[in-house]
Design a protein around this motif. Sequence first.
Motif, short mmCIF file in Angstrom:
data_model
loop_
_atom_site.label_atom_id
_atom_site.label_comp_id
_atom_site.label_asym_id
_atom_site.label_seq_id
_atom_site.Cartn_x
_atom_site.Cartn_y
_atom_site.Cartn_z
N GLY A 1 0.84 -1.19 0.00
CA GLY A 1 0.00 0.00 0.00
C GLY A 1 0.88 1.24 0.00
O GLY A 1 2.10 1.16 -0.20
N LEU A 2 0.26 2.39 0.24
CA LEU A 2 1.06 3.62 0.35
C LEU A 2 1.91 3.57 1.62
O LEU A 2 2.91 4.24 1.74
N GLU A 3 1.46 2.76 2.58
CA GLU A 3 2.22 2.53 3.81
C GLU A 3 2.10 1.06 4.17
O GLU A 3 1.29 0.35 3.60
N GLY A 4 2.87 0.66 5.16
CA GLY A 4 2.72 -0.69 5.73
C GLY A 4 3.62 -1.72 5.09
O GLY A 4 4.56 -1.41 4.35
N ASN A 5 3.27 -2.98 5.39
CA ASN A 5 4.06 -4.12 4.93
C ASN A 5 4.15 -4.20 3.41
O ASN A 5 3.24 -3.76 2.70
N ILE A 6 5.22 -4.85 2.96
CA ILE A 6 5.38 -5.11 1.53
C ILE A 6 5.64 -6.60 1.35
O ILE A 6 6.48 -7.18 2.05
N TYR A 7 4.88 -7.20 0.45
CA TYR A 7 5.10 -8.61 0.13
C TYR A 7 5.94 -8.70 -1.14
O TYR A 7 5.67 -7.98 -2.11
N VAL A 8 6.90 -9.60 -1.13
CA VAL A 8 7.68 -9.85 -2.34
C VAL A 8 7.48 -11.31 -2.73
O VAL A 8 7.79 -12.22 -1.97
N ILE A 9 6.93 -11.50 -3.91
CA ILE A 9 6.63 -12.84 -4.43
C ILE A 9 7.55 -13.08 -5.62
O ILE A 9 7.58 -12.30 -6.57
N SER A 10 8.30 -14.16 -5.56
CA SER A 10 9.40 -14.33 -6.52
C SER A 10 8.92 -14.65 -7.93
O SER A 10 9.67 -14.48 -8.89
N ASN A 11 7.66 -15.08 -8.04
CA ASN A 11 7.23 -15.64 -9.30
C ASN A 11 5.69 -15.51 -9.37
O ASN A 11 5.00 -16.13 -8.57
N ALA A 12 5.19 -14.70 -10.30
CA ALA A 12 3.75 -14.40 -10.31
C ALA A 12 2.88 -15.65 -10.44
O ALA A 12 1.77 -15.71 -9.90
N SER A 13 3.37 -16.67 -11.12
CA SER A 13 2.58 -17.89 -11.31
C SER A 13 2.30 -18.62 -10.00
O SER A 13 1.39 -19.46 -9.94
N LEU A 14 3.07 -18.31 -8.97
CA LEU A 14 2.80 -18.92 -7.66
C LEU A 14 1.40 -18.58 -7.17
O LEU A 14 0.83 -19.30 -6.36
N LEU A 15 0.85 -17.47 -7.67
CA LEU A 15 -0.50 -17.05 -7.25
C LEU A 15 -1.59 -17.75 -8.05
O LEU A 15 -2.77 -17.48 -7.84
N MET A 16 -1.19 -18.60 -8.97
CA MET A 16 -2.19 -19.24 -9.86
C MET A 16 -1.95 -20.74 -9.95
O MET A 16 -1.63 -21.27 -11.00
N PRO A 17 -2.14 -21.46 -8.82
CA PRO A 17 -1.95 -22.91 -8.88
C PRO A 17 -2.98 -23.56 -9.80
O PRO A 17 -4.09 -23.06 -9.94
N LEU A 18 -2.59 -24.64 -10.44
CA LEU A 18 -3.46 -25.39 -11.37
C LEU A 18 -4.00 -24.48 -12.47
O LEU A 18 -5.16 -24.58 -12.87
N ALA A 19 -3.18 -23.58 -12.94
CA ALA A 19 -3.62 -22.61 -13.97
C ALA A 19 -4.02 -23.33 -15.25
O ALA A 19 -3.44 -24.36 -15.61
N PHE A 20 -4.98 -22.77 -15.94
CA PHE A 20 -5.29 -23.21 -17.30
C PHE A 20 -4.31 -22.50 -18.21
O PHE A 20 -4.24 -21.27 -18.23
N THR A 21 -3.55 -23.28 -18.98
CA THR A 21 -2.52 -22.66 -19.83
C THR A 21 -2.67 -23.09 -21.28
O THR A 21 -3.46 -24.01 -21.59
#
Length: 161
Positions: A136-156
């Motif tokens: 956000g404009l303030e607060g914690n920051i998440y760092v995710i190494s690989n965007a596909s990690l957010l899409m398990p079992l993706a249709f590709t």
Amino acid sequence: MQVREYTFSFEVFNSIEELTILDSLLLNKAKEATIHAYAPYSKFRVAAAARLGNGEIILGTNQENASYPAGICAERVLLSTSSSIFPSVPIETIAITYKNENGLSNHPISPCGICRQTLQEYEQRQKTSIRLLLGGLEGNIYVISNASLLMPLAFTSNELK
Ligand code: THU
């Protein structure tokens, strides 16, 4: 029957000061870009800033419409812009932030499902990871190494062969 499990890890930083210079610069570019969002309906301004392999920084913001479903998220504006201007340059990192005119902006938001699907395909196309910085404009920051990690079992695209 078997049970399969999906887990993933990501980093949590307490504030922007803990990031590297390059990452904090990218997140600040995204924060500045929230002003360019067109969000008269939700008042929720989202901006994404990508650092590309050639050092360029590309910006995207959410663009809403009176016909609500015609609106498009900041992440997909960014991906389309990057792919149109620098089609063969990989995206290294995308910083995503927001300004909520009706509330706080003190925690990370993560991309919606359609944007996760889109990010997954861009990652597959470029054959290298797209790192995400979420804050956000303030607060914690998440760092995710690989965007596909957010899409398990993706249709590709593999399914269409
Ligand atoms: N939005 C984004 O731009 N990115 C996201 O990841 C989540 C939501 C936009 C869509 C809409 O214009 C506004 O935020 C409220 O949903």
